[in-house]
Motif scaffolding. Structure first.
Motif, PDB file in Angstrom:
ATOM      1  N   ALA A  61       4.954   9.394  -0.868  1.00 28.34           N
ATOM      2  CA  ALA A  61       5.914  10.353  -0.336  1.00 28.34           C
ATOM      3  C   ALA A  61       6.962   9.564   0.439  1.00 28.34           C
ATOM      4  CB  ALA A  61       5.218  11.349   0.586  1.00 28.34           C
TER       5      ALA A  61
ATOM      6  N   LEU B 178       9.058   5.540   4.659  1.00 24.38           N
ATOM      7  CA  LEU B 178       7.664   5.923   4.418  1.00 24.38           C
ATOM      8  C   LEU B 178       6.998   6.437   5.680  1.00 24.38           C
ATOM      9  CD1 LEU B 178       6.307   2.937   2.287  1.00 24.38           C
ATOM     10  CD2 LEU B 178       7.229   5.123   1.523  1.00 24.38           C
ATOM     11  N   ALA B 179       7.500   5.995   6.814  1.00 25.19           N
ATOM     12  CA  ALA B 179       6.908   6.339   8.117  1.00 25.19           C
ATOM     13  C   ALA B 179       7.945   6.013   9.177  1.00 25.19           C
ATOM     14  CB  ALA B 179       5.634   5.516   8.348  1.00 25.19           C
TER      15      ALA B 179
ATOM     16  N   ASP C 187       4.849   3.993  12.718  1.00 26.72           N
ATOM     17  CA  ASP C 187       3.848   4.392  11.719  1.00 26.72           C
ATOM     18  C   ASP C 187       3.406   5.857  11.799  1.00 26.72           C
ATOM     19  OD1 ASP C 187       3.549   1.879  10.308  1.00 26.72           O
ATOM     20  OD2 ASP C 187       2.568   1.118  12.103  1.00 26.72           O
TER      21      ASP C 187
ATOM     22  N   ALA D  15      -0.908  -2.178   7.481  1.00 27.67           N
ATOM     23  CA  ALA D  15      -0.429  -1.079   8.335  1.00 27.67           C
ATOM     24  C   ALA D  15      -0.891   0.263   7.763  1.00 27.67           C
ATOM     25  CB  ALA D  15       1.091  -1.118   8.465  1.00 27.67           C
TER      26      ALA D  15
ATOM     27  N   PHE E 142      -4.163  -5.914   1.609  1.00 32.00           N
ATOM     28  CA  PHE E 142      -3.483  -7.177   1.888  1.00 32.00           C
ATOM     29  C   PHE E 142      -3.326  -7.343   3.391  1.00 32.00           C
ATOM     30  CE2 PHE E 142      -1.918  -9.352  -1.921  1.00 32.00           C
ATOM     31  CZ  PHE E 142      -2.275  -8.444  -2.900  1.00 32.00           C
ATOM     32  N   SER E 143      -3.862  -8.458   3.912  1.00 30.94           N
ATOM     33  CA  SER E 143      -3.720  -8.762   5.336  1.00 30.94           C
ATOM     34  C   SER E 143      -4.018 -10.231   5.584  1.00 30.94           C
ATOM     35  CB  SER E 143      -4.680  -7.904   6.167  1.00 30.94           C
ATOM     36  OG  SER E 143      -4.517  -8.210   7.538  1.00 30.94           O
TER      37      SER E 143
ATOM     38  N   SER F 187      -5.234 -11.855   0.724  1.00 31.25           N
ATOM     39  CA  SER F 187      -3.966 -12.298   1.310  1.00 31.25           C
ATOM     40  C   SER F 187      -3.293 -13.254   0.350  1.00 31.25           C
ATOM     41  CB  SER F 187      -4.200 -12.985   2.656  1.00 31.25           C
ATOM     42  OG  SER F 187      -4.950 -14.143   2.463  1.00 31.25           O
ATOM     43  N   GLY F 188      -2.042 -13.589   0.673  1.00 32.70           N
ATOM     44  CA  GLY F 188      -1.300 -14.513  -0.175  1.00 32.70           C
ATOM     45  C   GLY F 188      -0.514 -13.775  -1.238  1.00 32.70           C
TER      46      GLY F 188
ATOM     47  N   GLY G  73       1.160   1.581  -0.667  1.00 34.76           N
ATOM     48  CA  GLY G  73       2.246   1.197   0.237  1.00 34.76           C
ATOM     49  C   GLY G  73       1.781   0.046   1.097  1.00 34.76           C
TER      50      GLY G  73
ATOM     51  N   GLY H 145       6.278  -0.379   1.530  1.00 32.90           N
ATOM     52  CA  GLY H 145       7.363  -0.672   0.622  1.00 32.90           C
ATOM     53  C   GLY H 145       7.514  -2.138   0.277  1.00 32.90           C
TER      54      GLY H 145
ATOM     55  N   LEU I 166       5.166  -4.381   0.226  1.00 31.96           N
ATOM     56  CA  LEU I 166       4.062  -4.779  -0.665  1.00 31.96           C
ATOM     57  C   LEU I 166       4.361  -4.322  -2.096  1.00 31.96           C
ATOM     58  CD1 LEU I 166       1.329  -6.163  -0.899  1.00 31.96           C
ATOM     59  CD2 LEU I 166       0.242  -3.959  -0.414  1.00 31.96           C
TER      60      LEU I 166
ATOM     61  N   LYS J 237       9.863   2.717   8.456  1.00 35.44           N
ATOM     62  CA  LYS J 237       9.309   1.754   7.507  1.00 35.44           C
ATOM     63  C   LYS J 237       9.934   2.020   6.147  1.00 35.44           C
ATOM     64  CE  LYS J 237       6.309  -0.301  10.261  1.00 35.44           C
ATOM     65  NZ  LYS J 237       4.897  -0.565  10.038  1.00 35.44           N
TER      66      LYS J 237
HETATM   67  N1  LIG Z   1       4.845   8.351   3.145  1.00 34.41           N
HETATM   68  C1  LIG Z   1       3.704   8.013   2.566  1.00 34.41           C
HETATM   69  O1  LIG Z   1       3.150   8.732   1.726  1.00 34.41           O
HETATM   70  C2  LIG Z   1       3.122   6.689   2.904  1.00 34.41           C
HETATM   71  C3  LIG Z   1       2.471   5.941   1.920  1.00 34.41           C
HETATM   72  C4  LIG Z   1       1.979   4.698   2.262  1.00 34.41           C
HETATM   73  C5  LIG Z   1       2.109   4.218   3.545  1.00 34.41           C
HETATM   74  N2  LIG Z   1       2.709   4.997   4.478  1.00 34.41           N
HETATM   75  C6  LIG Z   1       2.888   4.516   5.845  1.00 34.41           C
HETATM   76  O2  LIG Z   1       4.000   3.635   5.820  1.00 34.41           O
HETATM   77  C7  LIG Z   1       3.771   2.571   6.708  1.00 34.41           C
HETATM   78  C8  LIG Z   1       3.862   1.282   5.916  1.00 34.41           C
HETATM   79  O3  LIG Z   1       3.803   0.226   6.781  1.00 34.41           O
HETATM   80  P1  LIG Z   1       4.430  -1.215   6.415  1.00 34.41           P
HETATM   81  O4  LIG Z   1       5.768  -1.038   5.828  1.00 34.41           O
HETATM   82  O5  LIG Z   1       4.253  -2.052   7.633  1.00 34.41           O
HETATM   83  O6  LIG Z   1       3.532  -1.750   5.212  1.00 34.41           O
HETATM   84  P2  LIG Z   1       2.039  -2.152   4.854  1.00 34.41           P
HETATM   85  O7  LIG Z   1       2.176  -2.775   3.503  1.00 34.41           O
HETATM   86  O8  LIG Z   1       1.101  -1.018   4.978  1.00 34.41           O
HETATM   87  O9  LIG Z   1       1.609  -3.269   5.922  1.00 34.41           O
HETATM   88  C9  LIG Z   1       2.343  -4.449   6.031  1.00 34.41           C
HETATM   89  C10 LIG Z   1       1.412  -5.554   6.495  1.00 34.41           C
HETATM   90  O10 LIG Z   1       0.473  -5.889   5.463  1.00 34.41           O
HETATM   91  C11 LIG Z   1       0.183  -7.293   5.521  1.00 34.41           C
HETATM   92  N3  LIG Z   1       0.625  -7.889   4.247  1.00 34.41           N
HETATM   93  C12 LIG Z   1       1.570  -7.435   3.375  1.00 34.41           C
HETATM   94  N4  LIG Z   1       1.677  -8.269   2.322  1.00 34.41           N
HETATM   95  C13 LIG Z   1       0.787  -9.263   2.519  1.00 34.41           C
HETATM   96  C14 LIG Z   1       0.424 -10.424   1.779  1.00 34.41           C
HETATM   97  N5  LIG Z   1       0.993 -10.730   0.603  1.00 34.41           N
HETATM   98  N6  LIG Z   1      -0.564 -11.232   2.279  1.00 34.41           N
HETATM   99  C15 LIG Z   1      -1.172 -10.917   3.467  1.00 34.41           C
HETATM  100  N7  LIG Z   1      -0.859  -9.842   4.203  1.00 34.41           N
HETATM  101  C16 LIG Z   1       0.110  -9.026   3.742  1.00 34.41           C
HETATM  102  C17 LIG Z   1       0.979  -7.849   6.702  1.00 34.41           C
HETATM  103  O11 LIG Z   1       0.250  -7.691   7.914  1.00 34.41           O
HETATM  104  P3  LIG Z   1      -0.947  -8.609   8.492  1.00 34.41           P
HETATM  105  O12 LIG Z   1      -0.970  -9.895   7.713  1.00 34.41           O
HETATM  106  O13 LIG Z   1      -0.595  -8.781   9.936  1.00 34.41           O
HETATM  107  O14 LIG Z   1      -2.190  -7.806   8.330  1.00 34.41           O
HETATM  108  C18 LIG Z   1       2.143  -6.863   6.785  1.00 34.41           C
HETATM  109  O15 LIG Z   1       2.775  -6.848   8.036  1.00 34.41           O
HETATM  110  C19 LIG Z   1       2.415   2.806   7.351  1.00 34.41           C
HETATM  111  O16 LIG Z   1       2.585   3.494   8.564  1.00 34.41           O
HETATM  112  C20 LIG Z   1       1.710   3.730   6.377  1.00 34.41           C
HETATM  113  O17 LIG Z   1       0.748   4.562   6.996  1.00 34.41           O
HETATM  114  C21 LIG Z   1       3.242   6.198   4.182  1.00 34.41           C
END
Ligand SMILES: NC(=O)c1ccc[n+]([C@@H]2O[C@H](COP(=O)([O-])OP(=O)(O)OC[C@H]3O[C@@H](n4cnc5c(N)ncnc54)[C@H](OP(=O)(O)O)[C@@H]3O)[C@@H](O)[C@H]2O)c1
Length: 190
Positions: A9, A16-17, A21, A54, A84-85, A101-102, A124, A126, A128, A154
């Motif tokens: 959504a 997205l948020a 968040d 996240a 992914f983290s 990760s990676g 999600g 975005g 990722l 976000k």
């Molecule tokens: N509207 C909707 O339907 C919907 C859908 C999905 C999500 N959401 C919301 O949207 C927000 C998305 O948050 P966001 O944009 O921050 O994205 P996210 O993808 O949920 O989180 C991003 C975090 O993931 C980790 N990460 C991403 N790629 C990585 C990789 N290749 N390797 C290792 N770690 C990786 C990193 O944190 P770390 O390494 O520090 O862990 C990065 O800061 C959230 O609040 C979620 O609840 C809403």
């Protein structure tokens, strides 16, 4: 054949948020039954989930999944979920959570194999989803566009994709949402 689908959504202005968040804006949209029914059909074809930390941590907090882990299966069944983290996050007890990760390319074979012929749902966020586009493995973007703007937050998809990369394949109304489906084609510049 496994397809990789970013299904989310989004607000009308592409978030997205909120920056902290929050998803209250999404739950405040009235009459989301039609959108939820369409989502149920989508989930039945999904073999594995992928999300960033996240998104995972939002689920842990919002649904209190460490205290009530049985709720996870109610949402997602027994599907393997890749989170992914770069950090060590707690798994939901009893759920098939795989912390990775990676680069996407390095994880792709395991993710596709885990889907066992079903689709891979990129939940999600975005960036990722953008990493899956960069790796050339995202097939489709499915959006439920809410009648909401946030002004900041976000981002839905922080990438530059022209009409040579995205083709609209479906558009319909589901209550107050518009459901848009785009095929992703071509390749990203290195
Ligand atoms: N509207 C909707 O339907 C919907 C859908 C999905 C999500 N959401 C919301 O949207 C927000 C998305 O948050 P966001 O944009 O921050 O994205 P996210 O993808 O949920 O989180 C991003 C975090 O993931 C980790 N990460 C991403 N790629 C990585 C990789 N290749 N390797 C290792 N770690 C990786 C990193 O944190 P770390 O390494 O520090 O862990 C990065 O800061 C959230 O609040 C979620 O609840 C809403």
């Amino acid at each position: 054949m496994t397809r990789t689908i970013f299904h989310t959504a989004t607000t009308l202005d592409g978030y997205l948020a909120t920056t902290d968040d929050a998803l209250d804006w999404l739950f405040a949209v009235p009459g989301s039954d039609e959108a939820e029914a369409a989502f149920g059909g989508f989930l039945s074809g999904v073999g594995a989930l992928v999300m960033g930390s996240a998104t995972y941590e939002w689920l842990l907090r919002h649904e209190r999944l460490l205290d009530e882990p049985e709720k996870w299966a109610g949402f997602y069944g027994t599907r393997p979920t890749f989170v992914f983290s770069s950090r060590s996050l707690p798994p939901v007890p009893g759920a098939d959570i795989r912390l990775v990760s990676g680069g996407v390319q390095a994880q792709w074979e395991s993710i596709r194999d885990a889907a066992a012929g079903g689709d891979v749902w990129i939940v999600g966020g975005g960036d990722l989803a953008g990493q899956f586009i960069d790796a050339g493995v995202l097939d489709e973007i499915r959006l439920s566009v809410a009648p909401v703007t946030l002004g900041s937050g976000k981002p839905l998809l922080p990438r530059v994709l022209g009409a040579d990369r995205l083709t609209l394949v479906d558009a319909k109304r589901a209550g107050q949402f518009v459901e848009l489906v785009y095929a992703v084609g071509g390749t990203s510049e290195a």
